[in-house]
Design a protein around this motif. Sequence first.
Motif, PDB file in Angstrom:
ATOM      1  N   SER A  81      -5.640  -7.626  -0.540  1.00 47.26           N
ATOM      2  CA  SER A  81      -4.261  -7.235  -0.255  1.00 47.26           C
ATOM      3  C   SER A  81      -3.436  -7.297  -1.536  1.00 47.26           C
ATOM      4  O   SER A  81      -3.817  -7.936  -2.520  1.00 47.26           O
ATOM      5  CB  SER A  81      -3.648  -8.165   0.804  1.00 47.26           C
ATOM      6  OG  SER A  81      -3.527  -9.483   0.307  1.00 47.26           O
ATOM      7  N   THR A  82      -2.310  -6.599  -1.508  1.00 44.70           N
ATOM      8  CA  THR A  82      -1.332  -6.656  -2.586  1.00 44.70           C
ATOM      9  C   THR A  82       0.029  -6.378  -1.984  1.00 44.70           C
ATOM     10  O   THR A  82       0.128  -5.988  -0.816  1.00 44.70           O
ATOM     11  CB  THR A  82      -1.663  -5.649  -3.710  1.00 44.70           C
ATOM     12  OG1 THR A  82      -0.863  -5.936  -4.851  1.00 44.70           O
ATOM     13  CG2 THR A  82      -1.428  -4.212  -3.279  1.00 44.70           C
ATOM     14  N   SER A  83       1.075  -6.583  -2.756  1.00 44.38           N
ATOM     15  CA  SER A  83       2.434  -6.416  -2.248  1.00 44.38           C
ATOM     16  C   SER A  83       3.022  -5.085  -2.704  1.00 44.38           C
ATOM     17  O   SER A  83       2.890  -4.702  -3.866  1.00 44.38           O
ATOM     18  CB  SER A  83       3.337  -7.554  -2.733  1.00 44.38           C
ATOM     19  OG  SER A  83       2.864  -8.800  -2.254  1.00 44.38           O
ATOM     20  N   GLN A 140       6.209  -4.591  -2.697  1.00 43.00           N
ATOM     21  CA  GLN A 140       7.412  -4.987  -3.424  1.00 43.00           C
ATOM     22  C   GLN A 140       7.129  -6.266  -4.201  1.00 43.00           C
ATOM     23  O   GLN A 140       6.351  -7.118  -3.740  1.00 43.00           O
ATOM     24  CB  GLN A 140       8.580  -5.203  -2.452  1.00 43.00           C
ATOM     25  CG  GLN A 140       9.013  -3.922  -1.744  1.00 43.00           C
ATOM     26  CD  GLN A 140      10.189  -4.159  -0.810  1.00 43.00           C
ATOM     27  OE1 GLN A 140      10.586  -5.283  -0.550  1.00 43.00           O
ATOM     28  NE2 GLN A 140      10.758  -3.059  -0.306  1.00 43.00           N
ATOM     29  N   ARG A 153       6.652  -9.816  -5.573  1.00 46.31           N
ATOM     30  CA  ARG A 153       6.733 -11.183  -5.046  1.00 46.31           C
ATOM     31  C   ARG A 153       7.075 -11.242  -3.559  1.00 46.31           C
ATOM     32  O   ARG A 153       7.656 -12.199  -3.073  1.00 46.31           O
ATOM     33  CB  ARG A 153       7.760 -12.004  -5.845  1.00 46.31           C
ATOM     34  CG  ARG A 153       7.368 -12.220  -7.309  1.00 46.31           C
ATOM     35  CD  ARG A 153       8.437 -12.967  -8.067  1.00 46.31           C
ATOM     36  NE  ARG A 153       9.672 -12.194  -8.137  1.00 46.31           N
ATOM     37  CZ  ARG A 153       9.885 -11.211  -9.013  1.00 46.31           C
ATOM     38  NH1 ARG A 153       8.937 -10.859  -9.866  1.00 46.31           N
ATOM     39  NH2 ARG A 153      11.030 -10.562  -9.031  1.00 46.31           N
ATOM     40  N   SER A 154       6.683 -10.206  -2.813  1.00 34.06           N
ATOM     41  CA  SER A 154       6.935 -10.205  -1.371  1.00 34.06           C
ATOM     42  C   SER A 154       5.668 -10.592  -0.622  1.00 34.06           C
ATOM     43  O   SER A 154       4.589 -10.078  -0.908  1.00 34.06           O
ATOM     44  CB  SER A 154       7.390  -8.817  -0.906  1.00 34.06           C
ATOM     45  OG  SER A 154       7.454  -8.763   0.504  1.00 34.06           O
ATOM     46  N   GLU A 155       5.809 -11.504   0.322  1.00 36.06           N
ATOM     47  CA  GLU A 155       4.669 -11.921   1.138  1.00 36.06           C
ATOM     48  C   GLU A 155       4.630 -11.187   2.475  1.00 36.06           C
ATOM     49  O   GLU A 155       3.730 -11.407   3.284  1.00 36.06           O
ATOM     50  CB  GLU A 155       4.717 -13.433   1.384  1.00 36.06           C
ATOM     51  CG  GLU A 155       4.434 -14.260   0.143  1.00 36.06           C
ATOM     52  CD  GLU A 155       3.065 -13.974  -0.454  1.00 36.06           C
ATOM     53  OE1 GLU A 155       2.095 -13.840   0.325  1.00 36.06           O
ATOM     54  OE2 GLU A 155       2.963 -13.859  -1.687  1.00 36.06           O
ATOM     55  N   THR A 156       5.612 -10.333   2.731  1.00 33.27           N
ATOM     56  CA  THR A 156       5.666  -9.613   4.010  1.00 33.27           C
ATOM     57  C   THR A 156       5.387  -8.121   3.878  1.00 33.27           C
ATOM     58  O   THR A 156       4.960  -7.491   4.838  1.00 33.27           O
ATOM     59  CB  THR A 156       7.045  -9.810   4.669  1.00 33.27           C
ATOM     60  OG1 THR A 156       8.061  -9.351   3.779  1.00 33.27           O
ATOM     61  CG2 THR A 156       7.276 -11.272   4.993  1.00 33.27           C
ATOM     62  N   HIS A 157       5.615  -7.561   2.701  1.00 31.02           N
ATOM     63  CA  HIS A 157       5.409  -6.131   2.508  1.00 31.02           C
ATOM     64  C   HIS A 157       4.023  -5.904   1.883  1.00 31.02           C
ATOM     65  O   HIS A 157       3.885  -5.672   0.678  1.00 31.02           O
ATOM     66  CB  HIS A 157       6.507  -5.538   1.620  1.00 31.02           C
ATOM     67  CG  HIS A 157       7.879  -5.701   2.193  1.00 31.02           C
ATOM     68  ND1 HIS A 157       8.642  -6.827   1.993  1.00 31.02           N
ATOM     69  CD2 HIS A 157       8.607  -4.878   2.992  1.00 31.02           C
ATOM     70  CE1 HIS A 157       9.800  -6.698   2.631  1.00 31.02           C
ATOM     71  NE2 HIS A 157       9.801  -5.519   3.243  1.00 31.02           N
ATOM     72  N   LYS A 158       2.993  -5.991   2.728  1.00 31.33           N
ATOM     73  CA  LYS A 158       1.617  -6.002   2.246  1.00 31.33           C
ATOM     74  C   LYS A 158       0.901  -4.670   2.456  1.00 31.33           C
ATOM     75  O   LYS A 158       1.167  -3.936   3.416  1.00 31.33           O
ATOM     76  CB  LYS A 158       0.817  -7.092   2.972  1.00 31.33           C
ATOM     77  CG  LYS A 158       1.227  -8.519   2.611  1.00 31.33           C
ATOM     78  CD  LYS A 158       0.738  -8.873   1.216  1.00 31.33           C
ATOM     79  CE  LYS A 158       0.914 -10.366   0.944  1.00 31.33           C
ATOM     80  NZ  LYS A 158       0.439 -10.724  -0.403  1.00 31.33           N
ATOM     81  N   LYS A 189       2.237   0.643  -5.207  1.00 36.63           N
ATOM     82  CA  LYS A 189       3.313   0.066  -6.008  1.00 36.63           C
ATOM     83  C   LYS A 189       4.276   1.107  -6.582  1.00 36.63           C
ATOM     84  O   LYS A 189       5.322   0.750  -7.122  1.00 36.63           O
ATOM     85  CB  LYS A 189       2.719  -0.800  -7.113  1.00 36.63           C
ATOM     86  CG  LYS A 189       1.978  -2.003  -6.537  1.00 36.63           C
ATOM     87  CD  LYS A 189       1.436  -2.906  -7.605  1.00 36.63           C
ATOM     88  CE  LYS A 189       0.783  -4.126  -6.978  1.00 36.63           C
ATOM     89  NZ  LYS A 189       1.751  -4.995  -6.275  1.00 36.63           N
TER      90      LYS A 189
END
Length: 302
Positions: free
Chosen positions: A196-198, A200, A202-207, A276
């Motif tokens: 997984s990656t973000s 946005q 440093r976001s832990e919810t927008h994966k 990204k």
Amino acid sequence: MAAVRVTGRLIKLFITGDDPRSLRTVELDNWWGMAVMGRRSYFKKALAREELSRSCIYLLIQSAASDDLPEVYVGESDDFVQRYATSPFPIPFDSFVVFTNKDDNLTRAHVKWLEREVWELLSRNEGKVQLANRSTPTGSKLPEAETASMGTFLGNMIYVLEALGFAFFEEPGAVSIEAPEPLPALAADPVVQSFSTSAQPRSETHKAHLDMVGDGYVLRAGSLISATATDSLPANVGKLRAQLIAESALVPQDGCLRLIKDIAFTSPSPASALVKGRSSTGHGDWSRTTDRKRLGDVLRER
């Protein structure tokens, strides 16, 4: 004693000069077709070959950087030499592959049918390749027996392309009509590892979620994609992004765009760039979901 069953196919690769990178001809066992391929610098030499004055289907290929997609133009001609002796090229390219035949049995109707089929196969692999010609080819209607024959020809074309490292298709036999000698079934399903990656910073919810399946990658439906793109986004990934938005395969959600279908990639970098909205190495951006280990480290362990 039981007879030993030997599987495999023989590809004959003939290099036409002393330089190992020179123009090459490619033949496959028990096939009346053939390919002529090479780098752009050998294009003029290719036009001197008698085989290319026959009906053919061809691919002009622009290779990609690690974070971008290759671009391919699919075309057909009843005389490739005449088509390109003085005409401009439809796209910049660094290599070409021309498929024709050894006995003049390939007709204009055949290659128009093949062009349509190859175009449709590539259009369904939008994470592996960017099609330069977006308009659907006209194709041609063939009798049932001719359709079966061209299905075999298409299967052999894809087999040759895959064997030579052009990984544009889902699998070597990804055609509606079975190739004469299909690859043997694997003993077990390939191992799947999830990353997984973000979308946005440093976001832990927008994966976004990527599966590594064998040697390939699949960006999973439901992944969140950055709503904006920077100038560093590679050109062909940008085209893919615009194409997905146009066909409503990317829809707004929570300040991002949600992907609504799986997309297969040959490399993790263009998948990461799509997520990204910028250029990305891929190996450093994806982390394994089980232990947070980076994809690049996982690949080095392999």
